[in-house]
Scaffold this motif. Sequence first.
Motif, PDB file in Angstrom:
ATOM      1  N   PHE A   1       0.597  -1.224   0.126  1.00 38.64           N
ATOM      2  CA  PHE A   1      -0.555  -0.013   0.318  1.00 38.64           C
ATOM      3  C   PHE A   1       1.307   1.353  -0.294  1.00 38.64           C
ATOM      4  O   PHE A   1       1.704   1.861   0.931  1.00 38.64           O
ATOM      5  CB  PHE A   1      -0.674  -0.228   1.384  1.00 38.64           C
ATOM      6  CG  PHE A   1      -2.120  -1.187   1.638  1.00 38.64           C
ATOM      7  CD1 PHE A   1      -2.532  -1.142   0.395  1.00 38.64           C
ATOM      8  CD2 PHE A   1      -1.516  -2.262   2.287  1.00 38.64           C
ATOM      9  CE1 PHE A   1      -4.082  -2.408   0.831  1.00 38.64           C
ATOM     10  CE2 PHE A   1      -2.399  -2.982   2.539  1.00 38.64           C
ATOM     11  CZ  PHE A   1      -4.229  -3.583   1.350  1.00 38.64           C
TER      12      PHE A   1
ATOM     13  N   HIS B   1       4.156   1.388   1.959  1.00 38.54           N
ATOM     14  CA  HIS B   1       3.447  -0.183   3.652  1.00 38.54           C
ATOM     15  C   HIS B   1       3.521  -1.499   2.300  1.00 38.54           C
ATOM     16  O   HIS B   1       2.965  -1.632   1.642  1.00 38.54           O
ATOM     17  CB  HIS B   1       2.565   0.243   4.693  1.00 38.54           C
ATOM     18  CG  HIS B   1       2.367  -0.918   5.154  1.00 38.54           C
ATOM     19  ND1 HIS B   1       3.880  -0.518   6.111  1.00 38.54           N
ATOM     20  CD2 HIS B   1       1.164  -1.268   5.229  1.00 38.54           C
ATOM     21  CE1 HIS B   1       2.926  -1.421   6.777  1.00 38.54           C
ATOM     22  NE2 HIS B   1       2.533  -2.190   6.992  1.00 38.54           N
TER      23      HIS B   1
ATOM     24  N   ALA C   1       3.086  -4.636   3.286  1.00 40.53           N
ATOM     25  CA  ALA C   1       1.842  -5.305   4.045  1.00 40.53           C
ATOM     26  C   ALA C   1       2.446  -6.817   4.250  1.00 40.53           C
ATOM     27  O   ALA C   1       2.169  -7.753   5.388  1.00 40.53           O
ATOM     28  CB  ALA C   1       0.334  -5.214   3.843  1.00 40.53           C
TER      29      ALA C   1
ATOM     30  N   ALA D   1      -0.075 -10.893  15.144  1.00 41.03           N
ATOM     31  CA  ALA D   1      -0.447  -9.707  15.900  1.00 41.03           C
ATOM     32  C   ALA D   1      -0.955  -8.380  15.008  1.00 41.03           C
ATOM     33  O   ALA D   1      -1.727  -8.889  13.687  1.00 41.03           O
ATOM     34  CB  ALA D   1       0.819  -9.008  16.168  1.00 41.03           C
ATOM     35  N   ASN D   2      -1.577  -8.047  15.480  1.00 42.86           N
ATOM     36  CA  ASN D   2      -2.181  -6.822  14.905  1.00 42.86           C
ATOM     37  C   ASN D   2      -1.308  -5.834  14.017  1.00 42.86           C
ATOM     38  O   ASN D   2      -0.049  -5.653  14.253  1.00 42.86           O
ATOM     39  CB  ASN D   2      -2.888  -5.364  15.980  1.00 42.86           C
ATOM     40  CG  ASN D   2      -3.558  -5.935  16.874  1.00 42.86           C
ATOM     41  OD1 ASN D   2      -3.972  -5.580  17.955  1.00 42.86           O
ATOM     42  ND2 ASN D   2      -4.974  -5.932  16.366  1.00 42.86           N
ATOM     43  N   GLY D   3      -1.936  -5.751  12.500  1.00 44.12           N
ATOM     44  CA  GLY D   3      -0.658  -4.963  11.742  1.00 44.12           C
ATOM     45  C   GLY D   3      -0.496  -6.291  10.897  1.00 44.12           C
ATOM     46  O   GLY D   3       0.813  -5.711  10.160  1.00 44.12           O
ATOM     47  N   ALA D   4      -0.316  -6.911  11.448  1.00 41.99           N
ATOM     48  CA  ALA D   4       0.842  -8.061  10.566  1.00 41.99           C
ATOM     49  C   ALA D   4       0.938  -9.152   9.525  1.00 41.99           C
ATOM     50  O   ALA D   4       1.451  -8.957   8.569  1.00 41.99           O
ATOM     51  CB  ALA D   4      -0.224  -9.680  11.213  1.00 41.99           C
ATOM     52  N   GLY D   5      -0.890  -8.289   8.510  1.00 40.70           N
ATOM     53  CA  GLY D   5      -1.379  -8.658   7.576  1.00 40.70           C
ATOM     54  C   GLY D   5      -2.371  -9.629   7.056  1.00 40.70           C
ATOM     55  O   GLY D   5      -2.579 -10.603   5.956  1.00 40.70           O
ATOM     56  N   LYS D   6      -3.428 -10.027   7.498  1.00 41.12           N
ATOM     57  CA  LYS D   6      -4.100 -11.259   7.731  1.00 41.12           C
ATOM     58  C   LYS D   6      -5.164 -11.228   7.228  1.00 41.12           C
ATOM     59  O   LYS D   6      -5.337 -11.780   6.791  1.00 41.12           O
ATOM     60  CB  LYS D   6      -4.791 -11.843   9.382  1.00 41.12           C
ATOM     61  CG  LYS D   6      -3.537 -12.147  10.285  1.00 41.12           C
ATOM     62  CD  LYS D   6      -3.779 -12.696  11.924  1.00 41.12           C
ATOM     63  CE  LYS D   6      -4.837 -11.507  12.163  1.00 41.12           C
ATOM     64  NZ  LYS D   6      -4.147 -10.254  12.924  1.00 41.12           N
ATOM     65  N   THR D   7      -6.386  -9.775   7.174  1.00 45.31           N
ATOM     66  CA  THR D   7      -7.154  -9.161   6.591  1.00 45.31           C
ATOM     67  C   THR D   7      -6.873  -8.800   4.893  1.00 45.31           C
ATOM     68  O   THR D   7      -7.572  -9.560   4.481  1.00 45.31           O
ATOM     69  CB  THR D   7      -7.267  -8.084   7.239  1.00 45.31           C
ATOM     70  OG1 THR D   7      -7.833  -9.029   8.632  1.00 45.31           O
ATOM     71  CG2 THR D   7      -8.860  -7.618   6.800  1.00 45.31           C
ATOM     72  N   THR D   8      -5.130  -8.308   5.137  1.00 45.40           N
ATOM     73  CA  THR D   8      -5.084  -7.589   3.547  1.00 45.40           C
ATOM     74  C   THR D   8      -5.122  -9.574   3.149  1.00 45.40           C
ATOM     75  O   THR D   8      -5.300  -9.496   1.472  1.00 45.40           O
ATOM     76  CB  THR D   8      -3.140  -7.092   3.361  1.00 45.40           C
ATOM     77  OG1 THR D   8      -3.584  -6.209   4.542  1.00 45.40           O
ATOM     78  CG2 THR D   8      -3.172  -7.261   2.413  1.00 45.40           C
TER      79      THR D   8
ATOM     80  N   GLU E   1     -11.186 -13.313  12.049  1.00 43.12           N
ATOM     81  CA  GLU E   1     -11.516 -12.983  13.163  1.00 43.12           C
ATOM     82  C   GLU E   1     -13.120 -13.750  13.798  1.00 43.12           C
ATOM     83  O   GLU E   1     -13.801 -12.803  14.302  1.00 43.12           O
ATOM     84  CB  GLU E   1     -11.021 -12.127  13.483  1.00 43.12           C
ATOM     85  CG  GLU E   1     -10.316 -11.579  13.555  1.00 43.12           C
ATOM     86  CD  GLU E   1      -9.305 -11.911  15.000  1.00 43.12           C
ATOM     87  OE1 GLU E   1      -9.750 -11.712  15.957  1.00 43.12           O
ATOM     88  OE2 GLU E   1      -7.644 -11.828  14.600  1.00 43.12           O
TER      89      GLU E   1
ATOM     90  N   HIS F   1      -7.215 -13.613  17.389  1.00 44.89           N
ATOM     91  CA  HIS F   1      -5.956 -13.611  18.170  1.00 44.89           C
ATOM     92  C   HIS F   1      -5.955 -14.333  18.729  1.00 44.89           C
ATOM     93  O   HIS F   1      -5.127 -14.682  20.044  1.00 44.89           O
ATOM     94  CB  HIS F   1      -6.491 -11.824  18.578  1.00 44.89           C
ATOM     95  CG  HIS F   1      -6.304 -11.036  17.873  1.00 44.89           C
ATOM     96  ND1 HIS F   1      -7.237 -10.328  16.930  1.00 44.89           N
ATOM     97  CD2 HIS F   1      -4.842 -10.659  16.682  1.00 44.89           C
ATOM     98  CE1 HIS F   1      -6.041  -9.219  16.310  1.00 44.89           C
ATOM     99  NE2 HIS F   1      -4.922  -9.134  16.480  1.00 44.89           N
TER     100      HIS F   1
HETATM  101  P1  ATP Z   1      -5.700  -6.879  12.857  1.00 44.11           P
HETATM  102  O1  ATP Z   1      -5.649  -7.998  13.811  1.00 44.11           O
HETATM  103  O2  ATP Z   1      -4.909  -5.269  13.400  1.00 44.11           O
HETATM  104  O3  ATP Z   1      -6.827  -6.958  12.003  1.00 44.11           O
HETATM  105  P2  ATP Z   1      -4.151  -7.730  10.373  1.00 44.11           P
HETATM  106  O4  ATP Z   1      -3.503  -8.818  10.512  1.00 44.11           O
HETATM  107  O5  ATP Z   1      -5.310  -8.443   9.905  1.00 44.11           O
HETATM  108  O6  ATP Z   1      -4.705  -7.004  11.648  1.00 44.11           O
HETATM  109  P3  ATP Z   1      -3.924  -6.282   8.188  1.00 44.11           P
HETATM  110  O7  ATP Z   1      -5.055  -5.673   8.320  1.00 44.11           O
HETATM  111  O8  ATP Z   1      -3.964  -7.300   7.283  1.00 44.11           O
HETATM  112  O9  ATP Z   1      -3.365  -6.926   8.988  1.00 44.11           O
HETATM  113  O10 ATP Z   1      -3.093  -4.674   7.621  1.00 44.11           O
HETATM  114  C1  ATP Z   1      -1.730  -4.674   7.095  1.00 44.11           C
HETATM  115  C2  ATP Z   1      -1.045  -3.415   7.343  1.00 44.11           C
HETATM  116  O11 ATP Z   1      -1.201  -2.547   5.986  1.00 44.11           O
HETATM  117  C3  ATP Z   1      -1.180  -2.434   8.488  1.00 44.11           C
HETATM  118  O12 ATP Z   1       0.026  -1.540   8.898  1.00 44.11           O
HETATM  119  C4  ATP Z   1      -2.402  -1.454   7.585  1.00 44.11           C
HETATM  120  O13 ATP Z   1      -2.523  -0.097   8.305  1.00 44.11           O
HETATM  121  C5  ATP Z   1      -1.959  -1.855   6.279  1.00 44.11           C
HETATM  122  N1  ATP Z   1      -3.213  -1.496   5.853  1.00 44.11           N
HETATM  123  C6  ATP Z   1      -4.812  -2.272   5.190  1.00 44.11           C
HETATM  124  N2  ATP Z   1      -4.843  -1.840   4.327  1.00 44.11           N
HETATM  125  C7  ATP Z   1      -4.350  -1.338   3.795  1.00 44.11           C
HETATM  126  C8  ATP Z   1      -5.176   0.235   2.978  1.00 44.11           C
HETATM  127  N3  ATP Z   1      -6.523  -0.103   2.129  1.00 44.11           N
HETATM  128  N4  ATP Z   1      -4.409   1.240   3.138  1.00 44.11           N
HETATM  129  C9  ATP Z   1      -2.687   0.993   3.423  1.00 44.11           C
HETATM  130  N5  ATP Z   1      -2.817   0.182   4.226  1.00 44.11           N
HETATM  131  C10 ATP Z   1      -2.922  -0.598   4.294  1.00 44.11           C
END
Ligand code: ATP
Length: 317
Positions: free
Chosen positions: A17, A20, A22, A41-48, A164, A196
């Motif tokens: 992104f 960044h 991700a 952990a939060n922000g690790a990249g799971k949802t992406t 989740e 988590h």
């Molecule tokens: P959580 O457990 O908090 O949901 P996660 O592991 O699912 O976290 P992601 O949501 O995949 O994490 O985000 C991974 C990284 O990518 C984070 O730093 C987030 O800020 C960034 N990110 C995710 N989507 C976008 C976007 N559309 N634009 C910019 N950055 C993004």
Amino acid sequence: MSAAAPIVTVQNLHKQFGEHHAVQGISFTISCGQVLGFIGANGAGKTTTMRLMATLDTPTEGSINVCGFDVIQFPRQVRDKIGWMPDSYGRYALTTVADYLDFYTRAYGYRRAERMARLEDVMAFTDLALLARQDLDTLSKGQAQRVCLARMLLHDPEVLIMDEPAAGLDPKARVEFKHLVRLLAADGKAIFISSHILSELEDMCDTILFIDQGKIAHHGSTEVLKRQDDTTTTVHIKVAADPERLREWIELSPDITRIESTTHGCRASLTSALPGDVAAILRRMIQDGLPVVDFHQEEQKLEDAFIAMLEKLETSS
Ligand code: ATP
């Protein structure tokens, strides 16, 4: 790990992104009947990662193949094969559970008797029949989560991606959810599930994929993760005697250290985790006349293993 051929193949996946990064080159597979837990952990990249698999975004690099279809070239076919359960869903005021699910059943193209049969099957499986006439915005968290699960199953997808799903559920709802996941796996679904709540994944998943800052840190069984720290072991000991005798015995033994006293014994740390060494300590206790009635190893909790792994990664980077 399941020996069946993979139904999902993720190869060298990257998502950037702007500046960044991700997701940074992750690869894994999922087979039919396998439940793969996704921890980070939060922000690790799971949802992406999950959104890329669900065709809701496109990778910067790498490929995802679902049931023989590439997500970029054949997104429509991939959507037919996957069920996607996001971490939150829109609530609709004044819509009943039955109307909500019926809307999606129609959207998936089911008609008449087939539509009714599909709805009935899914509502029975997710135990929603008694809630059919209830408005969505009056449901508890656990009930709403079952509606999400039902919606995901309506078109009978082969691959289930859940972000989740256990968050916010009470213990009873979690146990019920776990049971449904195991039933779906037994039915041959390939399941990818993030959480988590690591101990939740432990008895729900066959394999764990642990990501840290967009990269895979561990891929394997939870047992292997828990055995990472195998240089020491902690035991719980109970004796049918004055625990003071046990304390004195431990003080004279170089290979065992008392951590804390318990009602009838203590928790102690052994300098070796080798089964032969552990057995030798127990044998010596008995030979020295201690009436040991319980001697068991404390299992390292998945949470502890997870934290230990994070610390290891931090010190090595
Ligand atoms: P959580 O457990 O908090 O949901 P996660 O592991 O699912 O976290 P992601 O949501 O995949 O994490 O985000 C991974 C990284 O990518 C984070 O730093 C987030 O800020 C960034 N990110 C995710 N989507 C976008 C976007 N559309 N634009 C910019 N950055 C993004």
